[in-house]
Enzyme design. Structure first.
Site, PDB file in Angstrom:
ATOM      1  N   HIS A 179     -13.539   6.484   0.766  1.00  0.00           N
ATOM      2  CA  HIS A 179     -13.100   6.970  -0.538  1.00  0.00           C
ATOM      3  C   HIS A 179     -11.931   6.152  -1.077  1.00  0.00           C
ATOM      4  O   HIS A 179     -11.950   5.726  -2.229  1.00  0.00           O
ATOM      5  CB  HIS A 179     -12.695   8.439  -0.426  1.00  0.00           C
ATOM      6  CG  HIS A 179     -12.331   9.054  -1.739  1.00  0.00           C
ATOM      7  ND1 HIS A 179     -13.260   9.652  -2.554  1.00  0.00           N
ATOM      8  CD2 HIS A 179     -11.149   9.148  -2.396  1.00  0.00           C
ATOM      9  CE1 HIS A 179     -12.672  10.089  -3.659  1.00  0.00           C
ATOM     10  NE2 HIS A 179     -11.374   9.801  -3.577  1.00  0.00           N
ATOM     11  N   HIS A 236      -9.163   2.920  -4.634  1.00  0.00           N
ATOM     12  CA  HIS A 236      -7.749   2.737  -4.959  1.00  0.00           C
ATOM     13  C   HIS A 236      -7.155   1.500  -4.281  1.00  0.00           C
ATOM     14  O   HIS A 236      -5.939   1.421  -4.122  1.00  0.00           O
ATOM     15  CB  HIS A 236      -6.961   3.979  -4.535  1.00  0.00           C
ATOM     16  CG  HIS A 236      -7.369   5.225  -5.240  1.00  0.00           C
ATOM     17  ND1 HIS A 236      -7.089   5.450  -6.566  1.00  0.00           N
ATOM     18  CD2 HIS A 236      -8.050   6.321  -4.812  1.00  0.00           C
ATOM     19  CE1 HIS A 236      -7.569   6.636  -6.933  1.00  0.00           C
ATOM     20  NE2 HIS A 236      -8.155   7.168  -5.883  1.00  0.00           N
ATOM     21  N   LYS A 248     -14.500   4.424 -14.938  1.00  0.00           N
ATOM     22  CA  LYS A 248     -13.413   5.282 -14.480  1.00  0.00           C
ATOM     23  C   LYS A 248     -12.292   5.166 -15.509  1.00  0.00           C
ATOM     24  O   LYS A 248     -11.656   4.100 -15.631  1.00  0.00           O
ATOM     25  CB  LYS A 248     -12.918   4.879 -13.094  1.00  0.00           C
ATOM     26  CG  LYS A 248     -11.943   5.900 -12.500  1.00  0.00           C
ATOM     27  CD  LYS A 248     -11.844   5.786 -10.987  1.00  0.00           C
ATOM     28  CE  LYS A 248     -11.026   6.950 -10.416  1.00  0.00           C
ATOM     29  NZ  LYS A 248     -10.949   6.911  -8.947  1.00  0.00           N
TER      30      LYS A 248
END
Length: 236
Positions: free
Chosen positions: A108, A124, A169
């Site tokens: 993730h 990220h 996003k």
């Protein structure tokens, strides 16, 4: 240290069960072995959040300070600590309730995934961002900031917008120019020193303010990221 070998080990969409091969387990362990030899992860194991961040970002003021060994959150022996790290970051779990185990903290945060192939989740990490853009799978749309608050070459955290595999996003935040072990160390400390579902810590630097966010999924990382609150002494 083998970080990039891990980036192609995952199914992108939730709801699709992950199948971890023996080779991938070896890659995970080799990566953690290398990470545990770095100064920043040793700082994480024996010192505190400030000790980790100061190695990259300079002197800061951080209210959430703790020592993993001193607080009894980790043993001095690196083997149990490595097991903690593996469970936190690489243990597979159900992010989607349908199907098999389809996610992990590492996937993730560092790799990125999609919710049913319709929504980007995570991603990220600036290295993965760069590699995906180089392969023309990701399209950087620009940074998110208010007027007169443009980022500069010294910033280590950015709020950005991007598309990935055709999905957009609207806003995401990531460290820029830091190592994977630095990110893993910071988020590991926040995770292990709190039992809250979501743990945050505000960091004040000379030019900007950011918030570290860690969300837990049981005894594993659910998500973890830096959130830029202000830069150049102006609120974002």
């Amino acid at each position: 240290m083998g970080f990039m070998k891990l980036l192609d080990n995952y199914e992108r969409s939730t709801g699709v069960a992950e199948r971890v091969t023996a080779e991938e387990v070896t890659e995970n362990n080799s990566f953690l072995d290398a990470v545990l030899e770095t100064a920043v992860m040793k700082s994480c194991h024996t010192k505190n959040v400030e000790g980790c961040i100061m190695m990259i970002l300079g002197v800061i003021r951080l209210e959430h300070v703790s020592c993993l060994i001193g607080k009894g959150k980790s043993r001095s022996d690196l083997r149990p600590f490595k097991s903690q790290l593996y469970y936190m970051w690489f243990r597979l779990y159900h992010r989607d309730r349908n199907g098999g185990e389809d996610s992990s903290g590492f996937e993730h945060v560092f790799v990125g995934e999609t919710k049913f192939g319709r929504e980007i989740m995570g991603l990220h990490n600036w290295v993965q961002f760069y590699l995906q853009e180089k392969q023309e799978l990701l399209d950087y749309k620009g940074y998110k900031a208010r007027d007169n608050d443009a980022p500069n070459e010294d910033d280590h955290v950015l709020n950005v917008q991007f598309s990935w595999h055709g999905l957009v996003k609207p806003v995401a935040s990531a460290f820029v120019g830091v190592s994977p072990e630095f990110e893993m160390a910071i988020f590991t400390i926040l995770f292990l020193t709190s039992t809250e579902k979501t743990t945050t810590a505000v960091v004040n630097l000379d030019e900007y303010q950011l918030e570290m966010v860690v969300h837990r999924h049981g005894r594993s990382i659910g998500t973890a990221y830096p959130k830029l609150l202000s830069s150049n002494n102006r609120h974002v």
